[in-house]
Design an enzyme around this catalytic site. Structure first.
Site, PDB file in Angstrom:
ATOM      1  N   ARG A  69       0.009  -0.843  -6.024  1.00  0.00           N
ATOM      2  CA  ARG A  69       0.246   0.593  -5.888  1.00  0.00           C
ATOM      3  C   ARG A  69       0.744   1.138  -7.217  1.00  0.00           C
ATOM      4  O   ARG A  69       1.427   0.453  -7.973  1.00  0.00           O
ATOM      5  CB  ARG A  69       1.298   0.879  -4.817  1.00  0.00           C
ATOM      6  CG  ARG A  69       0.820   0.697  -3.400  1.00  0.00           C
ATOM      7  CD  ARG A  69       1.880   1.095  -2.391  1.00  0.00           C
ATOM      8  NE  ARG A  69       3.029   0.223  -2.411  1.00  0.00           N
ATOM      9  CZ  ARG A  69       4.168   0.470  -3.034  1.00  0.00           C
ATOM     10  NH1 ARG A  69       4.343   1.615  -3.684  1.00  0.00           N
ATOM     11  NH2 ARG A  69       5.156  -0.391  -3.011  1.00  0.00           N
TER      12      ARG A  69
ATOM     13  N   ASN B 163       0.471 -10.110  -6.672  1.00  0.00           N
ATOM     14  CA  ASN B 163       0.368  -9.149  -5.567  1.00  0.00           C
ATOM     15  C   ASN B 163      -0.954  -9.350  -4.806  1.00  0.00           C
ATOM     16  O   ASN B 163      -1.477  -8.417  -4.213  1.00  0.00           O
ATOM     17  CB  ASN B 163       0.481  -7.716  -6.104  1.00  0.00           C
ATOM     18  CG  ASN B 163       0.655  -6.692  -4.993  1.00  0.00           C
ATOM     19  OD1 ASN B 163       1.316  -6.946  -3.991  1.00  0.00           O
ATOM     20  ND2 ASN B 163       0.049  -5.518  -5.146  1.00  0.00           N
ATOM     21  N   SER B 164      -1.506 -10.558  -4.850  1.00  0.00           N
ATOM     22  CA  SER B 164      -2.734 -10.803  -4.077  1.00  0.00           C
ATOM     23  C   SER B 164      -2.397 -10.768  -2.582  1.00  0.00           C
ATOM     24  O   SER B 164      -1.262 -11.020  -2.182  1.00  0.00           O
ATOM     25  CB  SER B 164      -3.358 -12.139  -4.475  1.00  0.00           C
ATOM     26  OG  SER B 164      -2.422 -13.189  -4.383  1.00  0.00           O
ATOM     27  N   ARG B 165      -3.399 -10.463  -1.771  1.00  0.00           N
ATOM     28  CA  ARG B 165      -3.122 -10.135  -0.357  1.00  0.00           C
ATOM     29  C   ARG B 165      -4.097 -10.782   0.602  1.00  0.00           C
ATOM     30  O   ARG B 165      -5.234 -11.085   0.245  1.00  0.00           O
ATOM     31  CB  ARG B 165      -3.253  -8.597  -0.171  1.00  0.00           C
ATOM     32  CG  ARG B 165      -2.350  -7.764  -1.051  1.00  0.00           C
ATOM     33  CD  ARG B 165      -0.976  -7.664  -0.462  1.00  0.00           C
ATOM     34  NE  ARG B 165      -0.075  -6.872  -1.280  1.00  0.00           N
ATOM     35  CZ  ARG B 165       0.881  -6.087  -0.776  1.00  0.00           C
ATOM     36  NH1 ARG B 165       1.037  -5.967   0.518  1.00  0.00           N
ATOM     37  NH2 ARG B 165       1.699  -5.427  -1.579  1.00  0.00           N
TER      38      ARG B 165
ATOM     39  N   TYR C  41      -7.443  -0.085  -4.473  1.00  0.00           N
ATOM     40  CA  TYR C  41      -6.492  -1.113  -4.061  1.00  0.00           C
ATOM     41  C   TYR C  41      -5.530  -0.675  -2.961  1.00  0.00           C
ATOM     42  O   TYR C  41      -4.859   0.357  -3.092  1.00  0.00           O
ATOM     43  CB  TYR C  41      -5.671  -1.584  -5.273  1.00  0.00           C
ATOM     44  CG  TYR C  41      -4.965  -2.871  -4.951  1.00  0.00           C
ATOM     45  CD1 TYR C  41      -5.659  -4.070  -5.013  1.00  0.00           C
ATOM     46  CD2 TYR C  41      -3.663  -2.886  -4.495  1.00  0.00           C
ATOM     47  CE1 TYR C  41      -5.046  -5.259  -4.655  1.00  0.00           C
ATOM     48  CE2 TYR C  41      -3.045  -4.071  -4.131  1.00  0.00           C
ATOM     49  CZ  TYR C  41      -3.749  -5.256  -4.216  1.00  0.00           C
ATOM     50  OH  TYR C  41      -3.154  -6.424  -3.858  1.00  0.00           O
TER      51      TYR C  41
ATOM     52  N   TYR D 248      13.823 -17.915   5.708  1.00  0.00           N
ATOM     53  CA  TYR D 248      12.682 -18.139   6.599  1.00  0.00           C
ATOM     54  C   TYR D 248      13.131 -18.335   8.057  1.00  0.00           C
ATOM     55  O   TYR D 248      13.882 -17.517   8.571  1.00  0.00           O
ATOM     56  CB  TYR D 248      11.824 -19.293   6.061  1.00  0.00           C
ATOM     57  CG  TYR D 248      11.361 -18.994   4.654  1.00  0.00           C
ATOM     58  CD1 TYR D 248      10.475 -17.944   4.409  1.00  0.00           C
ATOM     59  CD2 TYR D 248      11.860 -19.708   3.557  1.00  0.00           C
ATOM     60  CE1 TYR D 248      10.080 -17.625   3.111  1.00  0.00           C
ATOM     61  CE2 TYR D 248      11.469 -19.394   2.262  1.00  0.00           C
ATOM     62  CZ  TYR D 248      10.574 -18.357   2.060  1.00  0.00           C
ATOM     63  OH  TYR D 248      10.204 -18.039   0.789  1.00  0.00           O
TER      64      TYR D 248
ATOM     65  N   ASP E  66       5.270  -3.722   8.846  1.00  0.00           N
ATOM     66  CA  ASP E  66       5.419  -2.836   7.680  1.00  0.00           C
ATOM     67  C   ASP E  66       5.876  -1.420   8.023  1.00  0.00           C
ATOM     68  O   ASP E  66       6.617  -0.829   7.259  1.00  0.00           O
ATOM     69  CB  ASP E  66       4.081  -2.771   6.924  1.00  0.00           C
ATOM     70  CG  ASP E  66       4.224  -2.198   5.520  1.00  0.00           C
ATOM     71  OD1 ASP E  66       5.217  -2.538   4.849  1.00  0.00           O
ATOM     72  OD2 ASP E  66       3.353  -1.418   5.094  1.00  0.00           O
TER      73      ASP E  66
HETATM   74  C1  OXD Z   1       4.082  -2.333   0.168  1.00  0.00           C
HETATM   75  C2  OXD Z   1       3.052  -2.862   1.080  1.00  0.00           C
HETATM   76  O1  OXD Z   1       3.836  -2.243  -1.039  1.00  0.00           O
HETATM   77  O2  OXD Z   1       3.347  -2.984   2.270  1.00  0.00           O
HETATM   78  O3  OXD Z   1       5.159  -1.991   0.662  1.00  0.00           O
HETATM   79  O4  OXD Z   1       1.933  -3.155   0.634  1.00  0.00           O
HETATM   80 MN    MN Z   2       5.259  -2.093   2.723  1.00  0.00          MN
END
Ligand code: OXD
Ligand code: MN
Length: 586
Positions: free
Chosen positions: A67, A362-364, A195, A488, A273
Site C-alpha cells: 500500500r 509483503n508477499s501474500r 496491488y 502464537y 482484518d
Molecule cells: C494491511 C492489510 O496492510 O491488511 O493492513 O493488508
Molecule cells: Mn489490515
C-alpha cells in the site's frame, strides 16, 4: 432506462475507453476463462497442480508491492474534515488531477464490472460496492475476498445504494499512482497500482475508509480488527475483536491453534482484518466480518505460526510475490522445511541465498474463508457475534507490558488512541520505526481522527454493556534482544486471562496504565517462563510511561480542538499517575 449502476459504468467507459466491457457474474465458468487468459498472458503462473491444485502465483510490478499511504488521499470539501493524519485534496482538485490518468487508460483492455457484497449476504448490515477494474487479477482476488457477481447485482437491482470504485492499472508508474476517496459522495478512484489494498477496493478503501465515514453518520463502527471466539471448557464462546497495525500477527491470532486445547480452550475465527460493529437490538455490540477471504502476509507463516492457513492454502489460492521452488511450489522466508535449491525469487530471477529475501517481505496469500477449518460456526451470522472484549496492541520492543486492562471504556479509548507500533513492510517506507497508530486506523480512517475518537466515546455511551478493553504486546524484548513471550498458540493464555477478568475470576494489580495480571492469575503451566522473565513482561516503568505520555501529548496536539476533552483528561491522569511511583507488580 439505465439503472444507476449502468449509467455509472457507461460514464466510466466514456472516460477510460475500454476495448470491451464484461459484467462479472461470479460463476465458476467465468473464473476458469479469466484464469486461462491470465495463464496465457503471464499474469498467473500455475503452481504444482498435484500439491497446490487451482492455485496461482502472481508477480506484481517490482515498484508496486505494498500500500502507498503517501499517495492515498481523503478528498473532502473542508480540509479539517480529513484531519491532520490524512493526505487531503479538495474533491474538484483531485478529480482534475486524476481524471486525465483515467482518460483512455483502458484502451485495448477489458473493463470488468465487479458488483460485490461486503458482509454476510443475509445480514441487515451488509453493503454493496461495484468495482470497475482493468485487472483480471483484481477480479480473481475480489472473488475470494468478497461475494461477487450475480448475488450482488440481484441484491442491488435499480437502487443507487452502492459505493462505486473506479480502478485502472494505468501504466503502474508510481509517479502516476493515486488512491483517492470522496467520502461525501461515497466514491473511490484508484489508478496506477494493481496491488492489494490499493486495488481491491472493497478492502481498505470501502470497508474501512468510506465505511468509517458512513459508520460515524449512522452510529456504528468500521474498524481494522480481527474477530475471534474463545471457547471455554464448558463450550461457551466469548467473542473478542482486536486491532493491531498491519503485519503484527492479526491473521495468526485469529486462526490460532490454542496452546491450552488440552484444557478445553479453543479459538474460532470470524475475521482477520476488518470488523463492522453495530449496536444490536439486544443493546450489545455485535460484529460482522465484511470480507469472505484472507489476504495475509506470507513470510513467517508456517505450520507452527499458523497451521490452519497452511492447510487452507493448498488449493484455490492466489499467491502474490512469493518465491517459487523447482517443483513449482510457493516458498517464503519462514515457511516449513529446509531452504530448497533451484529457487526463483519473487521477481522471477534465479535465487541464491544471500542478503535479499527470496519472497517479498509483503508477499501474500489470498485464500477463501470457506477453506479455513477453524472458521466459527457463526462467522456469517446475519446479526453478527456479540463482542465482550476489545483488544488493542502493537509491536513494541520496550515499554508496553504483555497485557493490561483499561479502567473503563473512556480509559480504553485513550489506550487505543495512544497506540504505537514499530512499522512493518505492509506499507512502503521505513521498517522498524515507532509510529503512533490509533486503533490501528491511522492509514484507514476516512475522516478527522479527533472526531473518530469522539465517535468511539459516543459508542461507549450507546452500548448497554460496553466490552472490556485490553492492550497487548507480544513483542517485548529482553536486554539481550530476545522476545520474552513465546507468542502464537500461547497467546491464548492472555485471552484466557481476559475471559477470566470479564467473568470476575482473575486478580489484577493496578498500575498507572491500568490493570496488569496479578502473580498467579495467568495460566502459565508448561511454559517454563522464569520469574524474572515474567517480571520483565509485566513491568510498567513509570519513567518509560512518563516519556510515552510526552510523545502522545505531542501527537494529540496535532488534533487541536478536535481532540475530545475526555482524552485530555485521561492524558492528565496518566501524567499524574506516572509521577507517583515506579511500579513492579508483585
Ligand atoms: C494491511 C492489510 O496492510 O491488511 O493492513 O493488508
Ligand atoms: Mn489490515
Amino acid at each position: 432506462m439505465s439503472t444507476p449502476v449502468e449509467s455509472w459504468v457507461e460514464e466510466s467507459a466514456r472516460l477510460t475507453k475500454p476495448a470491451k466491457i464484461v459484467w462479472v457474474d461470479g460463476s465458476a465458468d467465468e473464473h476458469a476463462r479469466l484464469v486461462d487468459g491470465m495463464l496465457r498472458d503471464g499474469t498467473f503462473i500455475e503452481l504444482n497442480p498435484k500439491t497446490y491444485p487451482d492455485s496461482y502465483l502472481h508477480r506484481s510490478s517490482p515498484t508496486d508491492v505494498a500500500r502507498t499511504e503517501h499517495l492515498t488521499y481523503i478528498c473532502t470539501r473542508e480540509k479539517s474534515e480529513a484531519g491532520p493524519t490524512n493526505n487531503w485534496m479538495a474533491p474538484e482538485q483531485a478529480k482534475d488531477m486524476v481524471r486525465p490518468l483515467f482518460d483512455g487508460a483502458m484502451a485495448g483492455r477489458t473493463m470488468y464490472v465487479v458488483p460485490y457484497i461486503l458482509g454476510p449476504v443475509a445480514s441487515p448490515y451488509c453493503r454493496i460496492g461495484v468495482e470497475i477494474t482493468d485487472s483480471a487479477y483484481v477480479v480473481a482476488s475480489m472473488r475470494i475476498m468478497s461475494r461477487i457477481g450475480k448475488v450482488a447485482l440481484d441484491r442491488l437491482g435499480h437502487s443507487k445504494n452502492f459505493v462505486p470504485g473506479l480502478h485502472s492499472l494505468g501504466d503502474l508508474d508510481p509517479s502516476r499512482r493515486f488512491i483517492v476517496h470522496f467520502p461525501e459522495e461515497q466514491l473511490i478512484w484508484s489508478v496506477g497500482s494493481g496491488y492489494g489494498g490499493n486495488a481491491l477496493l472493497g478492502k481498505k478503501c470501502f470497508a474501512l475508509r468510506i465505511a468509517s465515514w458512513i459508520a460515524r453518520q449512522e452510529g456504528w463502527m468500521a474498524e481494522h480488527m480481527l474477530i475471534l471466539g474463545l471457547e471455554d471448557p464448558s463450550g461457551k464462546i466469548t467473542y473478542m475483536s482486536a486491532a493491531f497495525p498491519s503485519a503484527c500477527g492479526k491473521t495468526n491470532l485469529a486462526m490460532m491453534v490454542s496452546g491450552l486445547e488440552d484444557q478445553g480452550y479453543r479459538v474460532w475465527t470470524v475475521g482477520d482484518d476488518i470488523a463492522w460493529m453495530h449496536v444490536g437490538s439486544d443493546g450489545q455490540l455485535r460484529a460482522i466480518n465484511p470480507e469472505a477471504g484472507f489476504f495475509g502476509v506470507a513470510p513467517g507463516t508456517n505450520s507452527r505460526t499458523n497451521p490452519n492457513v497452511m492447510k487452507a492454502l493448498r488449493r484455490d489460492t492466489i499467491l502474490t510475490n512469493v518465491a517459487l521452488t523447482a517443483e513449482k511450489e510457493p516458498w517464503w522466508e519462514g515457511i516449513d522445511g529446509a531452504p530448497p535449491t533451484g529457487l526463483t525469487n519473487w521477481r522471477g530471477e534465479p535465487y541464491t541465498f544471500g542478503k535479499e529475501p527470496a519472497a517479498h517481505p509483503n508477499s501474500r496469500y489470498t485464500v477463501p474463508a470457506s477453506q479455513v477449518t477453524c472458521m466459527s460456526k457463526d462467522w456469517e451470522s446475519p446479526e453478527g457475534v456479540p463482542i465482550s472484549a476489545i483488544i488493542f496492541g502493537g509491536r513494541r520492543a520496550r515499554v508496553a507490558p504483555l497485557v493490561y486492562q483499561s479502567r473503563n471504556w473512556q480509559h480504553g479509548v485513550y489506550v487505543g488512541a495512544t497506540m504505537a507500533s514499530e512499522t512493518t513492510a505492509a506499507n512502503t517506507g521505513a521498517v522498524g520505526v515507532t509510529r503512533r497508530d490509533p486503533m490501528a486506523m491511522l492509514p484507514f480512517c476516512g475522516y478527522n481522527m479527533g472526531d473518530y475518537f469522539g465517535h468511539w466515546l459516543e459508542m461507549g455511551r450507546r452500548v448497554k454493556h460496553p466490552p472490556a478493553i485490553f492492550h497487548v504486546n507480544w513483542f517485548r524484548r529482553g536486554a539481550d534482544g530476545r522476545y520474552l513471550w513465546p507468542g502464537y498458540g500461547e497467546n491464548v493464555r492472555v485471552l484466557k486471562w481476559m475471559l477470566d477478568r470479564i467473568e470476575g475470576r482473575a486478580a489484577a494489580d493496578e498500575t498507572p496504565i491500568g490493570y496488569v495480571p496479578a502473580r498467579g492469575s495467568l495460566t502459565l503451566d508448561g511454559l517454563n517462563l522464569s520469574k524474572d522473565t515474567l517480571d520483565e513482561l509485566l513491568r510498567v516503568d513509570s519513567t518509560d510511561w512518563a516519556n510515552e505520555a510526552e510523545a502522545t501529548g505531542a501527537f494529540f496536539a496535532r488534533f487541536g480542538d478536535r481532540l475530545p476533552e475526555e482524552l485530555r483528561q485521561e492524558q492528565e491522569s496518566l501524567i499524574s499517575r506516572t509521577q507517583k511511583t515506579a511500579v513492579v507488580p508483585k
